[in-house]
Design an enzyme around this catalytic site. Structure first.
Site, PDB file in Angstrom:
ATOM      1  CG  LEU A   1    -122.552  -7.835  71.754  1.00  0.00           C
ATOM      2  CD1 LEU A   1    -122.766  -5.815  71.591  1.00  0.00           C
ATOM      3  CD2 LEU A   1    -121.956  -7.732  70.779  1.00  0.00           C
ATOM      4  CG  ASP A   2    -118.610 -10.440  78.246  1.00  0.00           C
ATOM      5  OD1 ASP A   2    -119.601 -10.854  79.145  1.00  0.00           O
ATOM      6  OD2 ASP A   2    -117.793 -10.658  78.519  1.00  0.00           O
ATOM      7  CG  LEU A   3    -118.735  -4.657  79.531  1.00  0.00           C
ATOM      8  CD1 LEU A   3    -118.659  -3.406  78.101  1.00  0.00           C
ATOM      9  CD2 LEU A   3    -119.550  -4.034  81.014  1.00  0.00           C
ATOM     10  CG  ASP A   4    -116.571  -6.724  82.419  1.00  0.00           C
ATOM     11  OD1 ASP A   4    -115.773  -5.472  82.250  1.00  0.00           O
ATOM     12  OD2 ASP A   4    -116.844  -7.368  83.733  1.00  0.00           O
TER      13      ASP A   4
ATOM     14  CB  THR B   1    -116.462  -9.483  74.543  1.00  0.00           C
ATOM     15  OG1 THR B   1    -116.362 -10.622  75.723  1.00  0.00           O
ATOM     16  CG2 THR B   1    -116.903  -9.421  73.596  1.00  0.00           C
TER      17      THR B   1
END
Length: 222
Positions: free
Chosen positions: A11-14, A16
């Protein structure tokens, strides 16, 4: 299911999991002002969300000999409070809960430095829903999204099929460099056409878990 056989969702953070543009763009603008450089327009600053920060600074007018100073100014502003100008997208945490209930190992894989990825995930409550958080090394250590994805995958040797979820082209490229398909989410900060090479595109968080599980099932059949 044994952990070493479980499917993995990266999972990407920023852009997403988190709507983080306000803090990132404000900190980037602060860095330019601190160095006495022209501040990029708002649309350009928005493009700083997601890719490695040093790359964005170099691409938008910061001379190489000032990149380290720009990074220092950015980090100081971000750590002083801009970090908290972020929130989880509505419905994203529910999607993580659904994926966990389905037996997936969840790993955050972000270009944000590890020392900032950890507190952001804690602030948002993401840390309680994932099995690990993998960020970039310190600013003086070269790193790509593919490197972060590789490190995350290496933490679960013998895992089942894997899928990357992200909102920018470097998420797609980083996933594919590791032989992993990518779900491109369109609620983030991608420019038109940027997610053309994503294996699947999803436009709403409430459809994310279904799309990820379908792609994992397809990977199992191939």
């Amino acid at each position: 299911m044994p952990a070493h056989h479980r499917p993995v969702v990266l999972l990407d953070l920023d852009g997403t999991l988190s709507e983080s543009a306000p803090g990132i763009t404000a900190s980037a603008a602060h860095a330019y002002r601190t160095l006495g450089l022209p501040v990029p327009d708002p649309a350009t600053l928005l493009g700083f969300v997601g890719p490695p920060l040093a790359d964005s600074l170099r691409a938008h007018g910061v001379p190489e000999h000032l990149v380290a100073d720009a990074l220092t100014a950015y980090r100081a502003h971000y750590d002083a409070g801009a970090l908290r100008a972020t929130r989880a997208y509505p419905g994203v945490l529910d999607a993580l809960r659904t994926l966990r209930a389905a037996g997936c190992t969840l790993l955050v894989a972000t270009s944000k430095p590890q020392v900032r990825a950890d507190p952001v995930c804690a602030y948002l409550g993401v840390d309680a829903l994932v099995d690990g958080v993998f960020g970039a090394p310190p600013d003086d250590v070269p790193s790509t999204k593919a490197d972060v994805v590789a490190a995350a995958l290496a933490s679960v040797p013998g895992h089942g099929p894997a899928v990357m979820v992200g909102d920018r082209v470097h998420d797609v490229v980083g996933a594919h460099a590791n032989g992993v398909p990518c779900v491109g989410v369109t609620w983030g900060y991608a420019q038109p056409g940027e997610l053309a090479d994503a294996d699947v595109r999803v436009s709403a968080p409430d459809a994310l878990a279904t799309a990820v599980l379908a792609l994992l099932a397809e990977a199992c059949r191939t």
